[in-house]
Scaffold this motif. Structure first.
Motif, PDB file in Angstrom:
ATOM      1  N   ALA A 110       0.978  -1.084  -0.219  1.00 53.73           N
ATOM      2  CA  ALA A 110      -0.066  -0.042  -0.079  1.00 53.73           C
ATOM      3  C   ALA A 110       0.730   1.353  -0.138  1.00 53.73           C
ATOM      4  O   ALA A 110       0.689   2.230  -0.698  1.00 53.73           O
ATOM      5  CB  ALA A 110      -0.943  -0.160   1.334  1.00 53.73           C
ATOM      6  N   LEU A 111       2.061   1.126   0.698  1.00 54.90           N
ATOM      7  CA  LEU A 111       2.965   2.328   0.723  1.00 54.90           C
ATOM      8  C   LEU A 111       3.528   2.544  -0.460  1.00 54.90           C
ATOM      9  O   LEU A 111       3.578   3.535  -1.015  1.00 54.90           O
ATOM     10  CB  LEU A 111       3.842   2.122   1.914  1.00 54.90           C
ATOM     11  N   GLU A 114       1.245   4.049  -2.809  1.00 50.16           N
ATOM     12  CA  GLU A 114       1.231   5.510  -2.433  1.00 50.16           C
ATOM     13  C   GLU A 114       2.286   6.361  -3.204  1.00 50.16           C
ATOM     14  O   GLU A 114       1.962   7.595  -3.696  1.00 50.16           O
ATOM     15  CB  GLU A 114       1.224   5.543  -1.046  1.00 50.16           C
ATOM     16  N   ASN A 117       1.556   6.741  -6.998  1.00 47.23           N
ATOM     17  CA  ASN A 117       0.606   7.519  -6.984  1.00 47.23           C
ATOM     18  C   ASN A 117       1.168   9.092  -6.927  1.00 47.23           C
ATOM     19  O   ASN A 117       0.972   9.959  -7.821  1.00 47.23           O
ATOM     20  CB  ASN A 117      -0.447   7.745  -6.095  1.00 47.23           C
ATOM     21  N   GLU A 261      -6.695  -1.239   2.098  1.00 47.31           N
ATOM     22  CA  GLU A 261      -5.839  -0.055   1.568  1.00 47.31           C
ATOM     23  C   GLU A 261      -4.917  -0.353   0.389  1.00 47.31           C
ATOM     24  O   GLU A 261      -4.927   0.579  -0.362  1.00 47.31           O
ATOM     25  CB  GLU A 261      -4.866  -0.017   2.635  1.00 47.31           C
ATOM     26  N   GLN A 265      -5.568   2.435  -2.916  1.00 45.34           N
ATOM     27  CA  GLN A 265      -4.487   2.979  -3.316  1.00 45.34           C
ATOM     28  C   GLN A 265      -4.184   2.495  -4.904  1.00 45.34           C
ATOM     29  O   GLN A 265      -3.833   3.556  -5.631  1.00 45.34           O
ATOM     30  CB  GLN A 265      -2.990   2.509  -2.674  1.00 45.34           C
ATOM     31  N   ASP A 268      -6.735   4.544  -6.802  1.00 44.90           N
ATOM     32  CA  ASP A 268      -6.330   5.892  -7.094  1.00 44.90           C
ATOM     33  C   ASP A 268      -5.462   6.101  -8.061  1.00 44.90           C
ATOM     34  O   ASP A 268      -5.295   6.906  -8.606  1.00 44.90           O
ATOM     35  CB  ASP A 268      -5.755   6.286  -5.688  1.00 44.90           C
ATOM     36  N   TRP A 269      -4.278   5.065  -8.085  1.00 38.40           N
ATOM     37  CA  TRP A 269      -3.677   5.068  -9.411  1.00 38.40           C
ATOM     38  C   TRP A 269      -4.222   5.191 -10.737  1.00 38.40           C
ATOM     39  O   TRP A 269      -3.785   5.982 -11.532  1.00 38.40           O
ATOM     40  CB  TRP A 269      -2.580   3.901  -9.394  1.00 38.40           C
TER      41      TRP A 269
END
Length: 315
Positions: A110-111, A114, A117, A261, A265, A268-269
């Motif tokens: 998930a990081l 991030e 993104n 999560e 994410q 979101d991408w």
């Protein structure tokens, strides 16, 4: 269902190990200054291969903005591979019923997403006029043709066998994509775990052809509703010592939140990709021959880990 070994062999390296005592002795000899003389290649470069990385940019034009587009694309490729690496490790843990061990790679994934993104911000300067200065030189080249992105999608459960056709002339790449498509996705492994934990997952779900995209099933949704309704679920904390507390319901709930999560994410991408296309080329036909923006918008209707989201309506 065949259990594929997901471990990746460690790459060979010429980095020489050093113990804490050796590092302390070196610091004493240097008077606290960094070591500046080496017998051969600088150890940092031997490990990171930075000199190789910085030779991989080959712009097709003299436009200074193309380097930004090229390098951000390469950075995204690295993040695709890194995220997939973490998801495969999570799969290995889940197949061994080590749910808590799977949480760390999922949180790392998930990081990484991030960070992926955030990479879009490096292209926010690019207008259609900026892109048009070198776009024609790309020919039919398109991000649609990223093999590693397809691996990532397939691992997350978004599956379409037609999408590996562009790679059929690249035998090794094509074979690797076929193998990923033929292996269970992360969501398949999660559903199998739920069945092993006693949830009533039908045989037709467990025994389906994993090369096909998973279709949401009420029984899987009901399992997640029960997991989140479990009184042992605790307060939902996912860090520190509290992540190790609670009963089986808590363990599965933590898994659900880690998966959510990752899915969020990744979503979101995909949305950031849509916005980047809108900003740089509007509704023009895509470089790879697709409908461009319209194709991306349609693809967003496919949901990662669908029952994990639909279950929230019934909670």
């Amino acid at each position: 269902m065949e259990q594929t070994d997901l471990r990746v062999p460690a790459p060979a390296t010429v980095v020489r190990p050093a113990t804490p005592r050796q590092r302390a002795a070196r610091a004493a000899r240097n008077g606290g200054e960094p070591t500046l003389d080496f017998a051969d290649r600088v150890p940092y470069d031997a490990y990171v291969h930075a000199s190789t990385l910085h030779r991989l940019q080959q712009p097709l034009s003299d436009d200074p903005g193309e380097m930004s587009f090229l390098m951000v694309s390469q950075i995204m490729e690295l993040y695709f591979g890194l995220t997939r690496h973490e998801l495969r490790e999570a799969q290995r843990c889940l197949r061994a019923d080590r749910v808590r061990a799977a949480l760390a790679p999922l949180r790392r994934a998930a990081l990484h997403l991030e960070g992926l993104n955030a990479a879009w911000k490096g292209l926010r300067w690019m207008t259609p006029a900026d892109f048009n200065r070198f776009r024609n030189l790309l020919g039919e080249g398109s991000g649609f043709q990223s093999a590693m992105y397809r691996h990532l999608e397939f691992t997350l459960g978004l599956r379409d066998a037609a999408l590996i056709r562009p790679f059929r002339r690249q035998a090794e790449v094509h074979a690797e994509l076929r193998a990923t498509l033929a292996a269970p996705s992360l969501w398949d492994d999660v559903v199998a775990l739920l069945a092993r934990r006693g949830f009533a997952v039908p045989a037709e779900v467990l025994g389906r052809d994993v090369a096909e995209e998973h279709r949401p099933h009420p029984a899987v949704e009901a399992a997640w509703v029960a997991i989140y309704d479990d009184e042992e679920a605790g307060d939902g904390e996912t860090t520190g010592e509290e992540a190790g507390a609670g009963g089986p319901g808590d363990e599965l709930r933590l898994l659900g939140e880690a998966l959510a999560e990752v899915a969020e994410q990744f979503g979101d991408w995909r949305w950031n990709h849509v916005k980047a296309v809108q900003r740089t080329m509007g509704a023009k036909v895509g470089s790879g021959g697709s409908a461009g923006l319209a194709w991306l918008q349609r693809s967003m209707a496919r949901v990662v880990f669908p029952e994990l989201w639909s279950a929230r309506t019934a909670m």
